[in-house]
Write an enzyme that holds these catalytic residues in place. Structure first.
Site, PDB file in Angstrom:
ATOM      1  N   HIS A  72       0.761  -1.246   0.088  1.00 47.39           N
ATOM      2  CA  HIS A  72       0.086  -0.108  -0.153  1.00 47.39           C
ATOM      3  C   HIS A  72       0.771   1.427   0.119  1.00 47.39           C
ATOM      4  CE1 HIS A  72      -3.582  -2.412   1.837  1.00 47.39           C
ATOM      5  NE2 HIS A  72      -3.759  -2.107   0.287  1.00 47.39           N
ATOM      6  N   ASP A 108     -11.209  -6.526  -2.583  1.00 53.90           N
ATOM      7  CA  ASP A 108     -10.040  -7.129  -3.350  1.00 53.90           C
ATOM      8  C   ASP A 108      -8.957  -7.533  -2.594  1.00 53.90           C
ATOM      9  OD1 ASP A 108     -11.501  -6.578  -5.505  1.00 53.90           O
ATOM     10  OD2 ASP A 108     -10.442  -4.740  -6.038  1.00 53.90           O
ATOM     11  N   ASP A 127      -1.331  -1.454   4.681  1.00 49.07           N
ATOM     12  CA  ASP A 127      -1.469  -0.352   5.441  1.00 49.07           C
ATOM     13  C   ASP A 127      -2.769  -0.629   6.472  1.00 49.07           C
ATOM     14  OD1 ASP A 127      -1.606   2.030   7.029  1.00 49.07           O
ATOM     15  OD2 ASP A 127      -1.697   3.404   5.338  1.00 49.07           O
ATOM     16  N   SER A 150      -2.213  -1.254 -10.893  1.00 43.69           N
ATOM     17  CA  SER A 150      -2.268  -1.001  -9.731  1.00 43.69           C
ATOM     18  C   SER A 150      -3.380  -1.574  -8.691  1.00 43.69           C
ATOM     19  CB  SER A 150      -2.509   0.602  -9.362  1.00 43.69           C
ATOM     20  OG  SER A 150      -0.977   1.424  -9.865  1.00 43.69           O
ATOM     21  N   GLY A 151      -3.399  -1.765  -7.481  1.00 47.15           N
ATOM     22  CA  GLY A 151      -4.270  -2.427  -6.784  1.00 47.15           C
ATOM     23  C   GLY A 151      -5.472  -1.882  -7.037  1.00 47.15           C
ATOM     24  N   THR A 206       2.297  -5.275  -8.029  1.00 49.50           N
ATOM     25  CA  THR A 206       1.169  -4.524  -8.478  1.00 49.50           C
ATOM     26  C   THR A 206       1.885  -3.328  -9.137  1.00 49.50           C
ATOM     27  OG1 THR A 206       0.839  -3.844  -6.426  1.00 49.50           O
ATOM     28  CG2 THR A 206      -0.740  -5.271  -7.299  1.00 49.50           C
ATOM     29  N   GLY A 207       1.297  -2.332  -9.812  1.00 50.01           N
ATOM     30  CA  GLY A 207       1.730  -1.130 -10.607  1.00 50.01           C
ATOM     31  C   GLY A 207       3.027  -0.354 -10.039  1.00 50.01           C
ATOM     32  N   LYS A 261       5.031   1.559   0.902  1.00 48.86           N
ATOM     33  CA  LYS A 261       6.167   1.213  -0.472  1.00 48.86           C
ATOM     34  C   LYS A 261       7.580   1.350   0.016  1.00 48.86           C
ATOM     35  CE  LYS A 261       2.752   2.048  -4.073  1.00 48.86           C
ATOM     36  NZ  LYS A 261       1.852   0.886  -3.917  1.00 48.86           N
ATOM     37  N   ASP A 285      -4.642  -6.348  -7.581  1.00 53.10           N
ATOM     38  CA  ASP A 285      -4.763  -7.414  -6.573  1.00 53.10           C
ATOM     39  C   ASP A 285      -5.524  -8.641  -7.313  1.00 53.10           C
ATOM     40  OD1 ASP A 285      -3.658  -5.808  -4.888  1.00 53.10           O
ATOM     41  OD2 ASP A 285      -5.455  -4.782  -4.048  1.00 53.10           O
ATOM     42  N   HIS A 292     -10.173  -0.521  -2.402  1.00 52.73           N
ATOM     43  CA  HIS A 292     -10.380  -1.616  -3.001  1.00 52.73           C
ATOM     44  C   HIS A 292     -10.204  -2.907  -1.836  1.00 52.73           C
ATOM     45  CE1 HIS A 292      -6.088  -1.061  -2.734  1.00 52.73           C
ATOM     46  NE2 HIS A 292      -5.851  -2.084  -2.808  1.00 52.73           N
ATOM     47  N   ARG A 295      -7.826 -14.337   1.371  1.00 51.48           N
ATOM     48  CA  ARG A 295      -8.457 -15.859   1.307  1.00 51.48           C
ATOM     49  C   ARG A 295      -7.812 -16.473   0.342  1.00 51.48           C
ATOM     50  NH1 ARG A 295     -13.070 -13.684   1.096  1.00 51.48           N
ATOM     51  NH2 ARG A 295     -13.406 -13.520  -1.007  1.00 51.48           N
TER      52      ARG A 295
END
Length: 137
Positions: free
Chosen positions: A8, A90, A80, A54-55, A34-35, A12, A60, A87, A96
């Site tokens: 997050h 996601d 975070d 990106s998430g 991710t991005g 980063k 994600d 999101h 999960r």
């Protein structure tokens, strides 16, 4: 091993420090991210990173699809927990999926270090068996 790295926004910098600290280990594996996380890892370590969206824009979910298709061996996701994420469903689904498919998941630097040290020692070779690969020595 196939390793996903996600962080997050407020985490980063921690991810960059972590990957830099263990750069020699990560260099021996295929990295996905991710991005922006992937972009920063690549720029600051020169490690090759396969990047997704990106998430919040589906990254994600793209990582989750790899997990569901048994194509990832480890996820390091510096979350975070103090900032609401748009999101969040996601993120929850990704966590999960790691549980459903027995993919080792670290959501903080302490656990990530244990996983990376285990990776270095070969403790995660069982993932190759799950993926149906045979190990040739």
């Amino acid at each position: 091993m196939e390793i996903a790295l996600i962080a997050h926004d407020k985490k980063k910098d921690d991810m960059i420090r972590f990957v830099t600290a263990y750069q020699d280990i990560f260099a021996q594996h295929r990295l996905y991210a991710t991005g922006t996380t992937g972009k920063r890892i690549n720029e600051e370590t020169n490690l090759p990173v396969i990047r997704f969206q990106s998430g919040p824009y589906g990254g994600d979910q793209e990582i989750g699809a790899l997990i569901a298709n048994n194509k990832l061996d480890m996820v390091i996701f510096f979350r975070d927990p103090l900032t609401a994420q748009p999101h969040e469903p996601d993120v929850t689904a990704l966590i999960r999926l790691c549980d459903v498919y027995s993919v080792p998941l670290a959501t903080n630097m302490g656990t990530a270090e244990v996983l990376v040290r285990g990776l270095e020692k070969g403790d995660l070779q069982w993932r190759s068996i799950i993926r149906g690969e045979t190990r040739h020595e």
